[in-house]
Design a protein around this motif. Structure first.
Motif: not given
Length: 329
Positions: A110, A112-118, A290, A293-294, A297
């Protein structure tokens, strides 16, 4: 003299144990760090460190100064962070330690999701369950199972791991399945999980209603890595009490099935830990949020997973051979 830089240099020398490591962690030359500490001693008119060719020892005055200075710097960083967090995007290098299973199965898929946000945070992930020198290695935080016992660390609970008891179909076909946790003490082999720090295999825990049991497992092999632990169970080496997220795919394929389904165990708490001398900076905060949340899920997926079992086969006890009748002469 830049007193603030000198204080930081002195604190890092104390925490890392020598000038070379302190210089490396501060991205300074050893000469610069040495001069800063010497200037600080001159300013204070007190000797803070006793230096030899092999080690650095803190004097009585140095220990008192370190205690106050480290707290002051931590408060200052906290103050700066509380202001800058509302003004700028979190940025910088973040060094995190975690077990390989968490990294491979939960965090890295996951990222890529963190990097896109930060996008301004650079993550350095150390993989393993080893003891970490947070200060000397400049580690910001670590994800660990179980509440921290080290008094120098602060822990924040970020989630839980659900565990169930499994065996491979091949193991059950050959030996049958345990019908009670006590069977794992003398009738069935388990896979042992070796706690490297304690030097012993961890007990298995079971709970049913108000009844709680702690079982010392009988084992033919023990390992000190969670992925190897699951691999041993898959190969039929014994019963294993494994995290659900690690065996989700194996259970869906039918490579592992659940046993002792009327027993469960307390979830294992997960903590983010970091040194008391280091405040929880903004980049750490957003990573922890983050991660929480992970983990939620992941736990939700585990809760929805079917509990695969197979008919229990009890291996019959070996019968005594029937007496042979011998005809009289």
């Amino acid at each position: 003299m830049d007193q603030l830089s000198a204080m930081r240099a002195f604190v890092r020398v104390v925490e890392t144990g020598n000038f070379t490591r302190a210089a490396r962690s501060l991205d300074m030359s050893k000469t610069t760090v040495t001069n800063l500490v010497q200037n600080l001693e001159g300013h204070l008119r007190a000797k803070l460190l006793n230096r030899t060719t092999r080690q650095v020892a803190v004097t009585t005055e140095g220990a008192l100064y370190y205690e106050r200075a480290s707290q002051f710097l931590s408060d200052l960083d906290e103050l700066d962070g509380s202001i800058s967090s509302s003004q700028a995007q979190p940025s910088g290098r973040l060094r995190v330690e975690m077990a390989g299973a968490f990294a491979d199965l939960i965090v890295i898929p996951s990222l890529c999701d963190f990097y896109c946000t930060y996008p301004q945070i650079t993550l350095d992930i150390g993989v393993g369950d080893r003891l970490v020198d947070y200060i000397a290695e400049n580690v910001d935080c670590a994800l660990r199972a179980g509440a921290p016992t080290d008094q120098s660390l602060i822990g924040r609970k970020v989630g839980e791991i659900g565990l169930r008891t499994y065996a491979s179909p091949g193991f059950i076909e050959m030996f049958g399945a345990p019908q009670h946790p006590r069977d794992l003490e003398d009738k069935f082999f388990s896979v042992g999980y070796l706690n490297a720090q304690a030097g012993k295999v961890l007990p298995l825990e079971f709970r049913r209603g108000d009844e709680s049991l702690e079982i010392t497992p009988r084992y033919a092999v023990s390992v000190n890595d969670s992925r190897s632990y699951v691999a041993a169970a898959l190969s039929g080496m014994g019963v294993a009490q494994a995290p659900q997220f690690m065996v989700r795919d194996a259970v869906e394929r039918g490579d592992l099935v659940e046993v002792l389904t009327d027993w469960d165990r307390e979830p294992l708490p997960l903590y983010i830990v970091y040194p008391r001398t280091r405040h929880l900076g903004n980049k750490v905060r957003v990573f922890v949020d983050w991660l929480v949340k992970l983990l939620k899920e992941s736990n939700a997926r585990d809760a929805q997973s079917p509990r695969r079992t197979m008919p229990i086969k009890v291996k019959p006890e070996a019968e005594e051979p029937a007496p042979v009748a011998v005809a009289a002469e």
